[in-house]
Design an enzyme around this catalytic site. Structure first.
Site, short mmCIF file in Angstrom:
data_model
loop_
_atom_site.label_atom_id
_atom_site.label_comp_id
_atom_site.label_asym_id
_atom_site.label_seq_id
_atom_site.Cartn_x
_atom_site.Cartn_y
_atom_site.Cartn_z
N LYS A 152 41.23 45.76 40.80
CA LYS A 152 39.95 46.02 40.13
C LYS A 152 40.04 47.41 39.51
O LYS A 152 39.56 48.39 40.07
CB LYS A 152 38.80 45.89 41.13
CG LYS A 152 37.45 45.64 40.45
CD LYS A 152 36.44 45.08 41.44
CE LYS A 152 35.03 45.14 40.92
NZ LYS A 152 34.66 44.11 39.96
N GLU A 185 39.44 33.41 34.72
CA GLU A 185 38.22 33.83 35.42
C GLU A 185 37.20 34.19 34.36
O GLU A 185 37.48 34.18 33.16
CB GLU A 185 38.51 35.04 36.30
CG GLU A 185 39.01 36.24 35.52
CD GLU A 185 39.46 37.41 36.38
OE1 GLU A 185 38.97 37.54 37.51
OE2 GLU A 185 40.29 38.20 35.90
#
Ligand SMILES: Cc1ncc(COP(=O)(O)O)c(C=O)c1O
Length: 295
Positions: A152, A185
């Site tokens: 992330k 995603e």
């Protein structure tokens, strides 16, 4: 503008309007930082241990040395939560590689900068769950195999632009698709489809961020006796799915009822999605899921 927020910079609370980082911070210059976004239920951060472990893994992948242990970071978060006015909040934790000379070489950075931003939690509009949302499939996502894939990292511009493009076309979220049509995603979410009663979601190897909510949906599926598998999926699987949904920490489980103008299944939120969302909410009420630091 920022008066509702609470900001902690390197362990000290700072007035939100005065909080700033150096223009030589690599987080600012290069997006050279990692982050997490979490929310509370009943004043307790959902999946705190899992979020912090992911922060640790993200930092390790890109070679940022965390300035504190995860346990120390959790203590710092506890302090910040206790000092915050609202019980229900969202929390952003950012760790940048720190300041350094203007150099492309990441090893020239000094100590990592850490930042907590707490904000009151705004409830998601109920119509998201009642009516579902539309998505647009767009090319994008991290290159599988690159160190940043699955981490992330704060360099979100490509995702933000993909989401912006999707919104301009009237969709709620962009679903990112790889060069050979592989489904990855959402721009800021994970995606699941339901086919013949089975729930399927892209594997981490697709270069996705393995979401904490995604993991909680795995648990919800197991509890509900719904078969779930991670697989290589394609855009065509979305168009032909019986149901589809996206997940993220702030939005939980959001039914997707339309992709690129094609109705998914009946064009309404489906029973499997609803069941998993209900079970996910049970997990949030119990408050244990992903709480510990143990792997
Ligand atoms: C690219 C991406 N994938 C997935 C997610 C969902 O992760 P989580 O469920 O941990 O919020 C996010 C959340 O921001 C994201 O940005």
């Amino acid at each position: 503008m920022s008066s509702n927020h609470s900001v902690w910079l390197d362990g000290r609370q700072v007035a939100p309007d005065e909080a700033s980082v150096s223009v030589f911070d690599r987080g600012f210059l290069y997006g050279d930082s990692v982050f997490e976004v979490m929310r509370t239920y009943g004043g307790v951060v959902f999946g705190l241990g899992m979020h912090l472990r992911r922060l640790g893994r993200s930092a390790e992948r890109v070679g940022i040395r965390l300035p504190l242990s995860l346990a120390q970071l959790a203590d710092e978060i506890d302090l910040a939560l206790a000092a915050f006015a609202a019980r229900e909040l969202k929390l952003r934790v950012v760790v940048t590689r720190g300041r350094g000379p203007l150099s492309l070489d990441p090893t020239t950075a000094g100590t990592a900068t850490r930042l907590l931003i707490l904000s009151p939690l705004a409830a998601q509009p109920e119509h998201l769950y009642q009516r579902g949302v539309a998505v647009a499939l767009v090319p994008g996502g991290a290159l599988p195999g690159s160190p940043a894939a699955g981490a992330k990292v704060s360099n979100y511009l490509a995702n933000l632009l993909a989401a912006h493009e999707a919104r301009r076309g009237g969709a709620y979220e962009a679903l990112l698709v790889g060069p050979e049509g592989q489904l990855r995603e959402g721009a800021s979410s994970n995606v699941f489809i339901v086919q013949r009663g089975r729930v399927r979601t892209p594997r981490p190897e697709a270069g996705i961020l393995a979401g904490v909510t995604r993991a909680a949906v795995f648990e919800a599926a197991q509890r509900s006796g719904v078969p779930l598998e991670q697989d290589v999926l394609f855009a065509s699987d979305v168009y032909g799915a019986e149901e589809c949904f996206l997940t993220s920490s702030l939005r939980e489980v959001v039914p997707i009822v339309c992709a690129d103008g094609v109705a998914i299944g009946s064009g309404e939120p489906g029973p499997v999605t609803r069941r998993l969302h209900a079970c996910f909410r049970e997990l949030t009420a119990e408050g244990h899921f992903g709480a510990t630091f143990a792997d």
